[in-house]
Design an enzyme around this catalytic site. Structure first.
Site, mmCIF file in Angstrom:
data_model
loop_
_atom_site.group_PDB
_atom_site.id
_atom_site.type_symbol
_atom_site.label_atom_id
_atom_site.label_comp_id
_atom_site.label_asym_id
_atom_site.label_seq_id
_atom_site.Cartn_x
_atom_site.Cartn_y
_atom_site.Cartn_z
ATOM 1 N N TYR A 288 58.637 41.110 37.873
ATOM 2 C CA TYR A 288 57.211 41.011 38.238
ATOM 3 C C TYR A 288 56.913 40.228 39.455
ATOM 4 O O TYR A 288 56.461 40.716 40.613
ATOM 5 C CB TYR A 288 56.361 40.551 37.080
ATOM 6 C CG TYR A 288 54.925 40.207 37.640
ATOM 7 C CD1 TYR A 288 54.664 38.771 37.749
ATOM 8 C CD2 TYR A 288 54.100 41.101 37.821
ATOM 9 C CE1 TYR A 288 53.249 38.540 38.277
ATOM 10 C CE2 TYR A 288 52.799 40.617 38.164
ATOM 11 C CZ TYR A 288 52.551 39.738 38.474
ATOM 12 O OH TYR A 288 51.133 39.262 38.952
ATOM 13 N N LYS B 39 55.841 41.272 43.408
ATOM 14 C CA LYS B 39 54.764 40.616 44.000
ATOM 15 C C LYS B 39 55.252 40.103 45.386
ATOM 16 O O LYS B 39 54.482 40.332 46.477
ATOM 17 C CB LYS B 39 54.013 39.701 43.152
ATOM 18 C CG LYS B 39 53.414 40.355 41.874
ATOM 19 C CD LYS B 39 52.448 41.210 42.206
ATOM 20 C CE LYS B 39 51.185 40.660 42.630
ATOM 21 N NZ LYS B 39 50.163 41.737 42.745
HETATM 22 N N1 LIG Z 1 46.209 37.872 35.621
HETATM 23 C C1 LIG Z 1 46.689 36.864 36.076
HETATM 24 O O1 LIG Z 1 46.915 35.626 35.838
HETATM 25 C C2 LIG Z 1 47.024 37.148 37.796
HETATM 26 C C3 LIG Z 1 47.068 38.270 38.181
HETATM 27 N N2 LIG Z 1 47.110 38.296 39.569
HETATM 28 C C4 LIG Z 1 47.197 39.876 40.205
HETATM 29 O O2 LIG Z 1 46.039 40.462 40.289
HETATM 30 C C5 LIG Z 1 45.786 41.616 40.047
HETATM 31 C C6 LIG Z 1 44.992 41.901 38.923
HETATM 32 O O3 LIG Z 1 45.736 41.668 37.893
HETATM 33 P P1 LIG Z 1 44.902 41.646 36.440
HETATM 34 O O4 LIG Z 1 43.433 41.842 36.600
HETATM 35 O O5 LIG Z 1 45.277 40.338 35.662
HETATM 36 O O6 LIG Z 1 45.646 42.792 35.766
HETATM 37 P P2 LIG Z 1 45.032 43.931 34.670
HETATM 38 O O7 LIG Z 1 46.273 44.833 34.216
HETATM 39 O O8 LIG Z 1 43.947 43.618 34.051
HETATM 40 O O9 LIG Z 1 44.559 45.029 36.082
HETATM 41 C C7 LIG Z 1 45.117 45.839 36.748
HETATM 42 C C8 LIG Z 1 44.264 47.186 37.222
HETATM 43 O O10 LIG Z 1 45.364 48.028 37.815
HETATM 44 C C9 LIG Z 1 45.230 49.177 37.361
HETATM 45 N N3 LIG Z 1 46.500 49.892 37.612
HETATM 46 C C10 LIG Z 1 47.679 49.796 37.105
HETATM 47 N N4 LIG Z 1 48.614 50.665 37.750
HETATM 48 C C11 LIG Z 1 47.979 51.540 38.513
HETATM 49 C C12 LIG Z 1 48.421 52.723 39.291
HETATM 50 N N5 LIG Z 1 49.737 53.045 39.154
HETATM 51 N N6 LIG Z 1 47.273 53.189 39.983
HETATM 52 C C13 LIG Z 1 46.177 52.698 39.822
HETATM 53 N N7 LIG Z 1 45.688 51.716 39.045
HETATM 54 C C14 LIG Z 1 46.747 51.030 38.437
HETATM 55 C C15 LIG Z 1 45.103 49.160 35.675
HETATM 56 O O11 LIG Z 1 44.708 50.246 34.950
HETATM 57 C C16 LIG Z 1 44.259 47.854 35.589
HETATM 58 O O12 LIG Z 1 42.951 48.262 35.682
HETATM 59 C C17 LIG Z 1 47.330 42.119 40.059
HETATM 60 O O13 LIG Z 1 47.989 42.498 41.037
HETATM 61 C C18 LIG Z 1 48.018 40.827 39.525
HETATM 62 O O14 LIG Z 1 49.428 40.973 40.016
HETATM 63 C C19 LIG Z 1 47.654 37.423 40.550
HETATM 64 C C20 LIG Z 1 47.744 36.106 39.784
HETATM 65 C C21 LIG Z 1 47.391 35.944 38.518
HETATM 66 C C1 LIG Z 2 54.951 31.472 23.723
HETATM 67 C C2 LIG Z 2 54.602 30.176 24.661
HETATM 68 C C3 LIG Z 2 55.786 29.736 25.454
HETATM 69 C C4 LIG Z 2 53.435 30.154 25.466
HETATM 70 O O1 LIG Z 2 53.065 29.009 25.925
HETATM 71 C C5 LIG Z 2 53.680 31.173 26.794
HETATM 72 C C6 LIG Z 2 52.648 31.375 27.681
HETATM 73 C C7 LIG Z 2 52.991 32.466 28.676
HETATM 74 C C8 LIG Z 2 52.413 33.637 27.857
HETATM 75 C C9 LIG Z 2 52.240 32.203 29.844
HETATM 76 C C10 LIG Z 2 52.412 31.030 30.581
HETATM 77 C C11 LIG Z 2 52.323 31.008 32.147
HETATM 78 C C12 LIG Z 2 51.671 32.570 32.260
HETATM 79 C C13 LIG Z 2 51.826 32.911 33.412
HETATM 80 C C14 LIG Z 2 51.313 32.417 34.828
HETATM 81 O O2 LIG Z 2 49.945 31.908 34.660
HETATM 82 C C15 LIG Z 2 51.583 33.031 36.126
HETATM 83 C C16 LIG Z 2 51.201 34.139 36.024
HETATM 84 C C17 LIG Z 2 50.769 35.149 37.335
HETATM 85 C C18 LIG Z 2 50.435 36.366 37.489
HETATM 86 O O3 LIG Z 2 50.206 36.784 38.476
HETATM 87 C C19 LIG Z 2 50.359 37.182 36.275
HETATM 88 C C20 LIG Z 2 50.449 36.569 34.815
HETATM 89 C C21 LIG Z 2 51.275 35.192 34.864
HETATM 90 C C22 LIG Z 2 52.691 35.740 35.034
HETATM 91 C C23 LIG Z 2 51.122 34.646 33.386
HETATM 92 C C24 LIG Z 2 51.542 35.290 32.422
HETATM 93 C C25 LIG Z 2 51.511 34.478 30.949
HETATM 94 C C26 LIG Z 2 52.268 33.136 30.962
HETATM 95 C C27 LIG Z 2 53.685 33.456 31.177
#
Ligand SMILES: NC(=O)C1=CN([C@@H]2O[C@H](COP(=O)(O)OP(=O)(O)OC[C@H]3O[C@@H](n4cnc5c(N)ncnc54)[C@H](O)[C@@H]3O)[C@@H](O)[C@H]2O)C=CC1
Ligand SMILES: CC(C)[C@@H](O)CC[C@@H](C)[C@H]1CC[C@H]2[C@@H]3[C@H](O)CC4=CC(=O)CC[C@]4(C)[C@H]3CC[C@]12C
Length: 440
Positions: free
Chosen positions: A230, A234
């Site tokens: 992952y 990214k």
């Molecule tokens: N959730 C988090 O804590 C963080 C997320 N991000 C980034 O933010 C973005 C969105 O993440 P989330 O909303 O958490 O994930 P999510 O899984 O909820 O949303 C991702 C969306 O992309 C769509 N998708 C996946 N594969 C696809 C494909 N092949 N074609 C078209 N659509 C596709 C999925 O259907 C989904 O709706 C990602 O790029 C992720 O890397 C960055 C930092 C933190």
């Molecule tokens: C089971 C315990 C060890 C529990 O505390 C594990 C938590 C774990 C699931 C989360 C801890 C840190 C998170 C990640 C972090 O917020 C950074 C992220 C950035 C992204 O772009 C996608 C999500 C994630 C990797 C996020 C995922 C969940 C954790 C690993």
């Protein structure tokens, strides 16, 4: 305004891009990553370097591009703009879609591109903006090209966010890296000039050595070394986006790109938070501390991440020289706490309690249990998907301090959080309560 549903490549959408023909042209290769700081380039250990890739159907994009009048984007001032959000039905994507509809006055058409379209899109048809739902796959270049054609700006959030071993490394790479490559090439071939990419803090760290990143910013030197698919995907995708800045798009003008790096996002729709809540309900209202309270994670509210995307997309045109090719951490001043303590800000008011002032199990036992989970996942994979929260990667990330402190987005494009911590917390609590009640 009706929500137009278009099915990429298999339905009406292909009719709109008739003339898409198979073909192959070379796509500029990417050099080998070197070590670098938060502003520099990371290393993906054991992963193929970005190389000369012959993009599928790139010739078709050229055909497509020839049908568009040069300088289409220049007429943006005279007309309402077309925005495209990839991954627009995801956790972050949905907030970006809603934020655009609420706070982007220039919006004329909003294209929502996702593999899985949400039923909630239907409710958006009552507004003044044309909402076009496009079911498509970013790994399919022609589907991306058809969705991008005519867009003024692309907000590319689509991605496979998997640190639990649900998808193969190859699939993660295909979606996150090749999918991003397809978006870039579609912009170049069709004349779309502005691209905002949703990157991640994980591009920087935590690294494979568990080095803390304490109140860091975009210029902090940090050895960004990754092994997990992952963060590697990214980092490679972000590199593609930043290096595409300045490329000439169809019509002769330069592509302007930037990448936003959210830290751990929380808020309405965060499935991991919901999973923690349901786990606590199953355990009689108790959660058991596994991570020391001293290990801080900087988290960011999804509404503020969405707002930063809207602002960056708007300002990218006016401030192209300053913002083009830049990265920006997404943070909003949410309190620095351990991942578990931060979650309790929302789960506590929902009735859960975190047991233990310090981890109840010794770290070596957690490492053993995480490794056991990884072994079980591998053994069971032919029969069933076993993907628990605890695995060697999630344990390592959770146990490594990663906090950011930065004003770069504020300095470059005037970003200020739209939601206060108190408001973000209240909104999240209300959502967890609703999600929990639906679980019972
Ligand atoms: N959730 C988090 O804590 C963080 C997320 N991000 C980034 O933010 C973005 C969105 O993440 P989330 O909303 O958490 O994930 P999510 O899984 O909820 O949303 C991702 C969306 O992309 C769509 N998708 C996946 N594969 C696809 C494909 N092949 N074609 C078209 N659509 C596709 C999925 O259907 C989904 O709706 C990602 O790029 C992720 O890397 C960055 C930092 C933190
Ligand atoms: C089971 C315990 C060890 C529990 O505390 C594990 C938590 C774990 C699931 C989360 C801890 C840190 C998170 C990640 C972090 O917020 C950074 C992220 C950035 C992204 O772009 C996608 C999500 C994630 C990797 C996020 C995922 C969940 C954790 C690993």
């Amino acid at each position: 305004m009706p929500v137009e549903h278009r099915v990429a490549a298999r339905g009406r959408l292909r009719a709109r891009v008739v003339g898409v023909v198979a073909g192959r042209v070379s796509v500029p290769g990417m050099g080998q990553e070197g070590e670098g700081g938060a502003s520099g380039r990371g290393r993906c250990v054991g992963w193929p370097a970005l190389d000369e890739r012959r993009g599928p159907l790139q010739a078709s994009l050229g055909t497509l591009g020839q049908r568009l009048q040069p300088g289409m984007a220049d007429s943006a001032q005279a007309q309402k703009l077309v925005y495209l959000v990839t991954g627009g039905c995801g956790f972050l994507g949905e907030h970006v879609v809603r934020m655009l509809l609420q706070r982007e006055p220039r919006l004329g058409e909003l294209r929502v591109f996702d593999r899985h379209l949400g039923p909630w899109l239907e409710e958006l048809k009552t507004g003044p903006v044309r909402v076009t739902a496009i079911q498509g796959d970013v790994t399919e270049a022609h589907e991306v090209a058809a969705a991008v054609a005519g867009a003024h700006v692309v907000i590319h959030t689509a991605g496979l966010v998997d640190v639990f071993g649900r998808a193969s490394p190859e699939t993660i790479h295909e979606v996150n890296v090749q999918g991003t490559r397809n978006v870039i090439e579609a912009c170049v071939q069709t004349g779309t000039r502005f691209l905002v990419y949703t990157s991640s803090m994980e591009v920087v760290g935590p690294n494979t050595k568990g080095h803390p990143f304490y109140r860091g910013n975009e210029d902090t030197l940090y050895e960004a070394v990754h092994r997990h698919p992952y963060p590697c995907s990214k980092a490679l995708a972000e590199r593609l986006v930043l290096e595409a800045n300045g490329r000439e798009v169809h019509g002769g003008l330069p592509l302007v790109t930037c990448a936003l790096r959210p830290t751990g996002i929380y808020g309405e729709g965060h499935q991991i938070m919901r999973d923690f809540y349901r786990q606590g309900l199953r355990l009689g209202g108790w959660l058991f501390r596994a991570i020391p309270a001293s290990v801080e994670h900087g988290r960011v509210y999804v509404g503020n991440v969405a707002w930063m995307h809207v602002l960056a997309a708007r300002e990218l045109e006016r401030r192209a020289a300053l913002m083009g090719g830049q990265v920006y951490f997404c943070y909003d001043g949410s309190p620095y706490k351990s991942y578990e303590d931060f979650n309790m800000e929302f789960l506590g008011p929902c009735g859960l309690q975190l047991v233990g002032a310090r981890p109840l199990l010794p770290y070596w036992l957690l490492v053993f249990l995480a490794a056991l989970n990884a072994l079980l996942q591998w053994l069971l994979r032919p029969l069933v998907l076993y993907a628990p929260l605890l695995n060697p990667y999630t344990l390592a990330v959770a146990n490594t301090t990663f906090t950011v402190s930065t004003d770069k987005a504020q300095r470059h494009f005037g970003y200020e959080p739209l939601f206060s911590w108190e408001d973000s917390r209240t909104r999240t609590i209300l959502w967890v309560q609703a999600a929990g009640s639906s679980a019972q």
